[in-house]
Design an enzyme around this catalytic site. Structure first.
Site, short mmCIF file in Angstrom:
data_model
loop_
_atom_site.label_atom_id
_atom_site.label_comp_id
_atom_site.label_asym_id
_atom_site.label_seq_id
_atom_site.Cartn_x
_atom_site.Cartn_y
_atom_site.Cartn_z
CB SER A 141 -0.90 0.02 1.24
OG SER A 141 -1.57 1.27 1.35
CE1 TYR A 154 -4.35 -2.82 4.79
CE2 TYR A 154 -3.43 -0.72 4.08
CZ TYR A 154 -4.01 -1.93 3.78
OH TYR A 154 -4.27 -2.25 2.46
#
Length: 245
Positions: A141, A154
């Site tokens: 990401s 995350y």
């Protein structure tokens, strides 16, 4: 010489979002595709129906990506159905957002089980079983570089994915198998949009120079490139985010 018509791809998380778009895009390039899903058989069957109605080859297989027995069975079934595996697109993942001070550690453990252990388990089977000329495509990401508040757990998981990707690429020396990661920026999927108000979405859409959110199709094009006949990009993280820095 590899031919697209004979190639087979497993797409984890292939029933929705970026995974589904990637599966459909690979089918357009002549792949037979296995749509892996964790629990929503209706969406997985719908993805397969869309592919087969358009003349492609696809089947759906349920497997928890963090369960090594289930993932081994996923590869077994794929090999039995299509003769082998050439490409693994590991798009399955979960996201839980919270500031560090208020983080629910149980929720973090569940997320890391899927995002870290799941990546390791899928990559382990792929490393053992992919045919020469294959490709492993993981998902990181762009939030790692953006360092947005609330994304610590995350981003930590995706940092682990990037480390695995770069090391595995080197461990597969001599195998003619590439290992790369795609790191999307804000992309209009249910996973991204869930829980965000319109103001937050609009603010994030304005960040890239292209001034819009990414679409799953944008990311699927990067996947198709990495899975394709060009085979010189290896051990890289591609930040597919419209130019956010």
């Amino acid at each position: 010489m590899r031919t697209a018509s004979a190639r087979v791809a497993i797409v984890t998380g292939g029933s929705r979002g970026i995974g589904r778009q990637a599966a459909e895009r690979l089918v357009a390039d002549g792949f037979a595709v296995v749509v892996n899903y964790a629990g929503n058989q209706i969406k997985a069957d719908a993805a397969v129906a869309t592919i087969t109605e358009a003349g492609g080859r696809a089947i759906a297989i349920c497997a928890d990506v963090a369960d090594e027995t289930a993932v081994a069975a996923l590869f077994d079934t794929t090999e039995n159905a299509f003769g082998g595996v050439d490409v693994v697109v590991h798009a399955a993942g979960t996201m839980y957002l919270s500031p560090v001070a208020g983080l629910d550690l149980n929720a973090m453990d569940r997320m890391h089980r899927t995002n870290i252990r799941g990546t390791f388990v899928v990559n382990q089977q792929a490393a053992r079983r992919l045919r020469g000329g294959g490709a492993i495509i993981n998902f990181s990401s762009s939030v790692i570089g953006l360092a947005l508040p609330g994304y610590a757990a995350y981003a930590a998981a995706k940092g682990a994915v990037e480390a695995m990707t770069l090391i595995l690429a080197r461990e597969l020396r001599g195998r003619d198998i590439t290992v790369n990661a795609v790191a999307p920026g804000p992309t209009a999927t249910d996973l991204f949009l869930n829980g965000k108000d319109e103001e937050t979405i609009a603010k994030m859409a304005a960040q890239p120079p292209l001034k819009r959110l990414g679409a799953p199709a944008d990311i699927a094009e990067v996947v198709a490139f990495l899975a394709g006949p060009g085979h010189w990009v290896n051990g890289q993280v591609i930040r597919a985010n419209g130019g956010i820095v």
